[in-house]
Design a protein around this motif. Structure first.
Motif, PDB file in Angstrom:
ATOM      1  N   ASP A  83       1.004  -1.350  -0.037  1.00 35.21           N
ATOM      2  CA  ASP A  83      -0.172   0.132   0.152  1.00 35.21           C
ATOM      3  C   ASP A  83       0.952   1.249   0.090  1.00 35.21           C
ATOM      4  N   ALA A  84       2.052   1.226   0.216  1.00 36.49           N
ATOM      5  CA  ALA A  84       2.918   2.336   0.285  1.00 36.49           C
ATOM      6  C   ALA A  84       4.462   1.469  -0.194  1.00 36.49           C
ATOM      7  N   GLY A  85       5.355   2.586  -0.467  1.00 39.06           N
ATOM      8  CA  GLY A  85       6.618   2.279  -0.872  1.00 39.06           C
ATOM      9  C   GLY A  85       7.575   2.122   0.645  1.00 39.06           C
ATOM     10  N   ALA A  86       8.916   1.850   0.588  1.00 44.19           N
ATOM     11  CA  ALA A  86       9.917   1.815   1.495  1.00 44.19           C
ATOM     12  C   ALA A  86      10.640   3.416   1.482  1.00 44.19           C
ATOM     13  N   ASP A  87      10.949   3.570   2.619  1.00 44.18           N
ATOM     14  CA  ASP A  87      11.974   4.627   2.523  1.00 44.18           C
ATOM     15  C   ASP A  87      13.156   4.353   1.657  1.00 44.18           C
ATOM     16  N   ARG A  88      13.229   4.837   0.605  1.00 41.92           N
ATOM     17  CA  ARG A  88      14.211   4.634  -0.318  1.00 41.92           C
ATOM     18  C   ARG A  88      15.710   5.282  -0.088  1.00 41.92           C
ATOM     19  N   GLU A  89      15.689   6.346   0.745  1.00 45.46           N
ATOM     20  CA  GLU A  89      16.780   6.947   1.317  1.00 45.46           C
ATOM     21  C   GLU A  89      17.304   5.920   2.455  1.00 45.46           C
ATOM     22  N   ALA A  90      16.635   5.334   3.269  1.00 47.50           N
ATOM     23  CA  ALA A  90      16.904   4.372   4.304  1.00 47.50           C
ATOM     24  C   ALA A  90      17.857   3.090   3.644  1.00 47.50           C
ATOM     25  N   LEU A  91      16.955   2.534   2.492  1.00 46.96           N
ATOM     26  CA  LEU A  91      17.512   1.320   1.859  1.00 46.96           C
ATOM     27  C   LEU A  91      18.608   1.590   0.943  1.00 46.96           C
ATOM     28  N   ASP A  92      18.763   2.833   0.653  1.00 51.12           N
ATOM     29  CA  ASP A  92      19.891   3.170  -0.129  1.00 51.12           C
ATOM     30  C   ASP A  92      21.239   3.016   0.662  1.00 51.12           C
ATOM     31  N   ARG A  93      21.182   3.117   1.993  1.00 49.40           N
ATOM     32  CA  ARG A  93      22.209   2.932   2.840  1.00 49.40           C
ATOM     33  C   ARG A  93      22.997   1.635   3.029  1.00 49.40           C
ATOM     34  N   GLY A  94      22.098   0.500   2.385  1.00 48.65           N
ATOM     35  CA  GLY A  94      22.722  -0.798   2.212  1.00 48.65           C
ATOM     36  C   GLY A  94      23.889  -0.839   1.204  1.00 48.65           C
ATOM     37  N   ALA A  95      23.971   0.141   0.163  1.00 45.42           N
ATOM     38  CA  ALA A  95      24.741   0.272  -1.044  1.00 45.42           C
ATOM     39  C   ALA A  95      26.376   0.036  -0.739  1.00 45.42           C
ATOM     40  N   ASP A  96      26.588   0.691   0.353  1.00 50.40           N
ATOM     41  CA  ASP A  96      28.108   0.793   0.598  1.00 50.40           C
ATOM     42  C   ASP A  96      28.523  -0.632   0.961  1.00 50.40           C
ATOM     43  N   ALA A  97      27.684  -1.301   1.503  1.00 49.19           N
ATOM     44  CA  ALA A  97      27.999  -2.518   2.051  1.00 49.19           C
ATOM     45  C   ALA A  97      27.821  -3.769   1.023  1.00 49.19           C
ATOM     46  N   GLY A  98      27.191  -3.592  -0.147  1.00 47.46           N
ATOM     47  CA  GLY A  98      26.883  -4.334  -1.210  1.00 47.46           C
ATOM     48  C   GLY A  98      25.697  -4.853  -1.089  1.00 47.46           C
ATOM     49  N   LEU A  99      24.497  -4.263  -0.309  1.00 49.51           N
ATOM     50  CA  LEU A  99      23.418  -4.777  -0.240  1.00 49.51           C
ATOM     51  C   LEU A  99      22.427  -3.812  -0.992  1.00 49.51           C
ATOM     52  N   PHE A 100      21.411  -4.667  -1.789  1.00 50.62           N
ATOM     53  CA  PHE A 100      20.513  -3.933  -2.620  1.00 50.62           C
ATOM     54  C   PHE A 100      19.042  -4.458  -2.640  1.00 50.62           C
ATOM     55  N   PHE A 101      18.062  -3.638  -2.859  1.00 51.76           N
ATOM     56  CA  PHE A 101      16.680  -4.069  -2.870  1.00 51.76           C
ATOM     57  C   PHE A 101      15.974  -3.828  -4.006  1.00 51.76           C
ATOM     58  N   ALA A 102      15.031  -4.613  -4.295  1.00 48.27           N
ATOM     59  CA  ALA A 102      14.172  -4.526  -5.303  1.00 48.27           C
ATOM     60  C   ALA A 102      12.774  -5.211  -5.042  1.00 48.27           C
ATOM     61  N   GLY A 103      11.818  -4.777  -5.806  1.00 50.22           N
ATOM     62  CA  GLY A 103      10.519  -5.104  -5.759  1.00 50.22           C
ATOM     63  C   GLY A 103       9.356  -4.253  -5.645  1.00 50.22           C
ATOM     64  N   ASP A 104       8.124  -4.479  -6.066  1.00 51.43           N
ATOM     65  CA  ASP A 104       7.006  -3.610  -5.749  1.00 51.43           C
ATOM     66  C   ASP A 104       7.126  -2.859  -4.574  1.00 51.43           C
ATOM     67  N   TRP A 105       7.188  -3.431  -3.292  1.00 49.45           N
ATOM     68  CA  TRP A 105       7.377  -2.944  -2.138  1.00 49.45           C
ATOM     69  C   TRP A 105       8.439  -1.838  -1.844  1.00 49.45           C
ATOM     70  N   VAL A 106       9.364  -1.878  -2.819  1.00 56.30           N
ATOM     71  CA  VAL A 106      10.628  -0.889  -2.757  1.00 56.30           C
ATOM     72  C   VAL A 106       9.976   0.425  -3.406  1.00 56.30           C
ATOM     73  N   VAL A 107       9.123   0.216  -4.452  1.00 53.41           N
ATOM     74  CA  VAL A 107       8.801   1.641  -5.367  1.00 53.41           C
ATOM     75  C   VAL A 107       7.297   1.743  -5.170  1.00 53.41           C
TER      76      VAL A 107
END
Length: 352
Positions: A305-329
């Motif tokens: 019903d809503a998307g995730a906090d993209r700024e928060a998820l983007d913090r994982g990139a420095d550790a090589g951790l990424f996210f995808a899916g309809d819940w992300v957008v």
């Protein structure tokens, strides 16, 4: 050669794998279920092919539309007819103004997952659950266990080393996995868990009802516009080429989220009878209460019903951790999930 581990073989995970196909990375996709595609799901019953999760893929993203029209076009068909609306009182109205392409495949929407899997050339391990992640220096340890199913390669429970990880399961499932993982930074873990767990989800039942006669109507499907009806969606599967034999009909009835939650644990027979009664009332056709067969599919976490906090998820990139899916957008559409996977693949490639 770098290794990328992708958790989840829905269209988001397979989209990420597809995007990475021309890189030098070894891509491994882990899927707990025995099949790929996630909500791009199809059931076959009594000679009928029925899309029981997502009903079709829209042309809402240029990259996805191009991919389907070109490399994944074999067997691609469109649902014939517009989508009309109905309100809380069951009043049906013509059109809703967004009748673009409504794609599926002659053999069902599940073919999208199968085609993405083949085109990606990734190793896809079905029947394999990822139970934990651990940051080990500048790499990841991906812990898995075998829960059965077919496997490309060795599917036994094992530890896989990866340079990057892409997480695509629904937000709550991703949050649980992260909570049980060792990210090497408790602050990062709590931030990511909070972002993933905060995404609200709708529960939806999908009930396919088969009839020995053809339902005549000027529309492909009806959608409840004001969210006030017990039903959210009613579609005629015979409007998809190759799905239903001539002279027969299949209604795909998806009750509203509240109705679905309340009756989620009812038996299949009870759900089929109740869905048929409500559909017959909506269509003003008492004959629809009497169906020849039914298929019931439950989706506990169907649509965000809503998307995730993209700024928060983007913090994982420095550790090589990424996210995808309809819940992300934050858009519960198949094309949005696939586009999210393509984006995640882009980010993984750029980060290496």
């Amino acid at each position: 050669m770098p290794t990328v581990a992708i958790v989840g073989a829905g269209v988001a995970g397979l989209g990420a794998a597809y995007r990475l196909r021309e890189t030098d990375a070894e891509v491994i996709v882990f899927e707990r279920r025995e099949s790929v595609g996630g909500r791009a799901a199809t059931r076959r019953r009594n000679g009928c092919t029925v899309d029981v999760g997502a009903n079709y893929c829209k042309d809402g993203d240029d990259r996805v539309a191009r991919l389907l029209r070109e490399e994944l076009s074999d067997g691609l068909v469109e649902a014939d007819g517009p989508v009309w609306t109905f309100d809380a009182d069951g009043e049906i109205s013509e059109g809703r103004g967004d009748d673009g392409s409504k794609w599926t495949y002659r053999e069902g929407l599940a073919a999208l997952g199968d085609r993405l899997r083949a085109a990606s050339d990734a190793a896809v391990r079905t029947g394999t659950e990822v139970t934990g992640l651990a940051r080990d220096g500048d790499r990841w340890r991906v812990e898995t266990r075998d829960v059965g199913g077919s496997v490309d390669g060795d599917g036994d429970g094992a530890t896989v080393r990866a340079d990057a990880v892409v997480l695509t399961p629904p937000g709550p499932t991703t949050a649980d996995l992260l909570a049980d993982s060792e990210l090497g930074d408790d602050g990062l873990r709590s931030t990511l868990v909070e972002a993933a767990s905060a995404v609200p989800y709708r529960t939806i039942l999908s009930v396919a009802l088969g009839y020995g006669d053809r339902i005549e109507a000027p529309y492909y499907a009806l959608v409840n516009a004001d969210k006030g009806h017990d039903l959210g969606w009613v579609a005629r599967e015979e409007c998809k080429p190759g799905h239903v034999p001539d002279g027969e009909s299949v209604l795909v009835v998806q009750p509203a989220p509240e109705w679905s939650r309340r009756r989620y644990d009812d038996t299949d027979d009870e759900l089929a009878a109740a869905a048929a009664e409500r559909a017959a009332d909506l269509l003003d056709d008492t004959a629809r209460e009497r169906f020849d067969w039914a298929e019931v599919v439950r989706w506990r976490e169907a649509l965000p019903d809503a998307g995730a906090d993209r700024e928060a998820l983007d913090r994982g990139a420095d550790a090589g951790l990424f996210f995808a899916g309809d819940w992300v957008v934050g858009e519960g559409r198949l094309h949005a999930a696939l586009a999210s996977g393509l984006d995640a693949g882009d980010r993984v490639d750029a980060d290496r």
